[in-house]
Design an enzyme around this catalytic site. Structure first.
Site, short mmCIF file in Angstrom:
data_model
loop_
_atom_site.label_atom_id
_atom_site.label_comp_id
_atom_site.label_asym_id
_atom_site.label_seq_id
_atom_site.Cartn_x
_atom_site.Cartn_y
_atom_site.Cartn_z
N ASN A 47 0.90 -0.73 0.30
CA ASN A 47 0.13 0.22 -0.67
C ASN A 47 1.26 1.07 0.35
O ASN A 47 1.69 1.44 0.98
CB ASN A 47 -0.81 -0.09 0.84
CG ASN A 47 -2.12 1.17 1.48
OD1 ASN A 47 -1.37 1.85 0.93
ND2 ASN A 47 -2.94 0.76 1.31
N ASP A 58 -0.33 4.14 -0.42
CA ASP A 58 -0.82 6.23 0.10
C ASP A 58 0.15 6.89 1.10
O ASP A 58 0.35 7.83 1.02
CB ASP A 58 -1.44 5.15 1.22
CG ASP A 58 -3.14 5.10 0.72
OD1 ASP A 58 -3.21 4.61 -0.76
OD2 ASP A 58 -4.24 4.52 1.81
N HIS A 59 1.16 6.21 1.62
CA HIS A 59 2.04 7.03 2.46
C HIS A 59 3.38 7.90 1.77
O HIS A 59 3.61 8.73 2.12
CB HIS A 59 2.43 6.57 3.71
CG HIS A 59 0.92 6.12 5.14
ND1 HIS A 59 -0.18 7.78 5.50
CD2 HIS A 59 0.51 5.08 5.73
CE1 HIS A 59 -0.24 7.20 5.85
NE2 HIS A 59 -0.64 5.59 6.04
N HIS A 91 -5.59 3.49 -1.42
CA HIS A 91 -7.27 4.33 -1.23
C HIS A 91 -7.75 5.39 -1.32
O HIS A 91 -6.69 6.44 -0.82
CB HIS A 91 -6.55 3.74 0.90
CG HIS A 91 -8.26 4.37 1.29
ND1 HIS A 91 -8.89 4.06 2.22
CD2 HIS A 91 -9.81 5.07 0.59
CE1 HIS A 91 -9.59 4.14 2.67
NE2 HIS A 91 -10.20 4.98 2.14
N ARG A 125 -10.04 7.90 -1.13
CA ARG A 125 -10.94 8.79 -0.49
C ARG A 125 -11.43 9.73 -1.15
O ARG A 125 -10.51 10.18 -1.12
CB ARG A 125 -9.55 9.32 0.95
CG ARG A 125 -9.30 8.46 2.18
CD ARG A 125 -8.54 8.42 3.66
NE ARG A 125 -8.10 7.24 4.44
CZ ARG A 125 -9.34 7.22 5.67
NH1 ARG A 125 -10.05 7.70 5.33
NH2 ARG A 125 -8.95 5.92 6.63
N ARG A 160 -7.11 12.53 0.85
CA ARG A 160 -6.10 13.26 1.90
C ARG A 160 -4.61 12.64 1.13
O ARG A 160 -3.61 13.69 1.85
CB ARG A 160 -6.44 13.29 3.21
CG ARG A 160 -5.94 11.49 3.96
CD ARG A 160 -6.66 11.06 4.74
NE ARG A 160 -7.48 11.31 5.10
CZ ARG A 160 -7.71 11.39 6.30
NH1 ARG A 160 -7.23 10.32 7.37
NH2 ARG A 160 -9.27 11.23 7.15
N GLU A 173 -8.53 0.52 -2.76
CA GLU A 173 -8.95 0.38 -1.24
C GLU A 173 -10.34 1.80 -1.47
O GLU A 173 -9.72 2.74 -2.44
CB GLU A 173 -8.56 0.62 -0.64
CG GLU A 173 -7.88 -0.34 -0.55
CD GLU A 173 -6.94 -0.06 0.52
OE1 GLU A 173 -6.41 -1.18 1.53
OE2 GLU A 173 -6.61 0.53 1.51
N THR A 230 -8.17 3.42 8.62
CA THR A 230 -9.57 2.63 9.29
C THR A 230 -9.08 2.27 10.02
O THR A 230 -8.23 1.13 10.34
CB THR A 230 -9.51 2.05 7.63
OG1 THR A 230 -9.14 2.57 6.22
CG2 THR A 230 -10.95 0.99 7.84
N GLU A 241 -10.83 -9.04 2.87
CA GLU A 241 -9.59 -8.97 3.93
C GLU A 241 -9.93 -8.79 4.80
O GLU A 241 -10.36 -8.08 5.41
CB GLU A 241 -9.12 -7.39 3.19
CG GLU A 241 -7.96 -6.94 4.11
CD GLU A 241 -7.14 -6.10 3.11
OE1 GLU A 241 -6.27 -5.87 3.43
OE2 GLU A 241 -7.45 -5.65 2.14
N HIS A 282 -3.59 -3.97 7.41
CA HIS A 282 -3.57 -3.52 8.65
C HIS A 282 -2.80 -3.16 10.05
O HIS A 282 -3.09 -4.14 10.44
CB HIS A 282 -4.97 -3.07 9.04
CG HIS A 282 -5.40 -1.89 9.56
ND1 HIS A 282 -5.35 -0.66 8.86
CD2 HIS A 282 -5.58 -1.48 10.76
CE1 HIS A 282 -5.83 0.75 9.34
NE2 HIS A 282 -5.76 -0.05 10.94
N GLY A 307 1.23 -1.31 3.83
CA GLY A 307 1.87 0.22 3.34
C GLY A 307 2.73 0.74 4.78
O GLY A 307 4.21 0.61 4.39
N HIS A 308 2.12 1.19 5.50
CA HIS A 308 2.97 1.75 6.31
C HIS A 308 3.67 1.47 7.16
O HIS A 308 4.93 2.34 6.83
CB HIS A 308 1.79 2.33 7.57
CG HIS A 308 2.48 3.52 8.47
ND1 HIS A 308 3.06 3.05 10.17
CD2 HIS A 308 2.22 4.35 8.30
CE1 HIS A 308 3.74 4.29 10.18
NE2 HIS A 308 3.03 4.95 9.72
#
Length: 241
Positions: free
Chosen positions: A6, A8-9, A42, A44, A48, A69, A100, A150, A190, A212-213
């Site tokens: 992931n 995203d970050h 994701h 959103r 963001r 996502e 999430t 998931e 997650h 991801g993170h």
């Protein structure tokens, strides 16, 4: 076992200064070169981190598998139908949350989820539902026609004692078993990190991880290529990729 990263970050860092870098599209390519089996983002409603432009370019450039996502809204379903990711993962979304916070309440959200699942599938998109590791949630997802789930691993990752972590891992294992019995593709994700991913990766029935993170955080210190390869190595200790 498949590992999806992931990114995203990567976009979070970019949006912090409203610059054009670091580019999540470039990051996705690096993750694939390092051995990732798929890319997850994701989009959103408040945009963001990941932007519409990112999703469009990722669809053109990702060579493995693109997992989008999204909330089960008319806007997001429309975007997914246009972009055509390989997988659309429906997730709960709150504007105030940092990330999430849990799985979908499939029963309560059935009226929104049902049409979204059907519309996405009619567009040739595989649908996954992000749910808490409960057997009833797994059954509800199957009843809606989703062929993928998931399992939310946040409670396992946040457990503060060995006993609590064991209980949460047992819940994940039971939900995965239920998913397999119903013929579902079972993923998990997650909060998974290098120290805690092993037991989840070793859980029978789980065939995909979304992380991801932790990878992006390590990448800040050691580089993205090594961070992805390090995660692959940790997972491979438990299950062949």
């Amino acid at each position: 076992m498949h590992l999806h990263i992931n990114i995203d970050h990567i976009a979070t860092l970019r949006q912090a200064r409203a610059t054009s870098y670091p580019d999540p599209v470039w990051a996705a390519a690096m993750c694939e070169l390092a051995g990732a089996d798929g890319i997850t983002v994701h989009l959103r409603e408040d945009r963001r981190h990941i932007q519409d432009r990112d999703v469009l370019l990722l669809r053109q450039t990702v060579r493995t598998l693109l997992n989008l996502e999204m909330a089960a809204t008319e806007e997001m379903v429309g975007i997914a139908r246009e972009v055509k990711p390989d997988i659309a993962t429906l997730v709960p979304e709150k504007r105030a949350e940092r990330t999430t916070e849990g799985g979908l309440d499939v029963g309560a959200a059935r009226s929104a989820l049902g049409p979204a699942v059907k519309t996405l599938q009619s567009g040739g998109i595989e649908v996954s539902l992000f749910i808490d590791p409960r057997k009833e949630a797994v059954r509800a997802a199957a009843e809606l026609g989703a062929r993928r789930i998931e399992l939310h691993t946040g409670d396992y990752c946040n457990a503060t004692t060995i006993d609590k972590r064991r209980v949460e891992l047992e819940r994940i294992a039971a939900a995965a078993e239920e998913g397999v019995a119903l013929g579902l593709h079972v993923a998990a994700g997650h909060g998974l990190d290098y120290p805690n991913v092993g037991p989840v990766a070793a859980t029978p029935g789980i065939v995909e991880l979304n992380i991801g993170h932790a990878v992006v955080a390590r990448a800040v210190l050691v580089g993205l290529d090594r961070a992805v390869r390090d995660m692959i190595a940790v997972v491979r200790e438990q299950r062949p990729l």
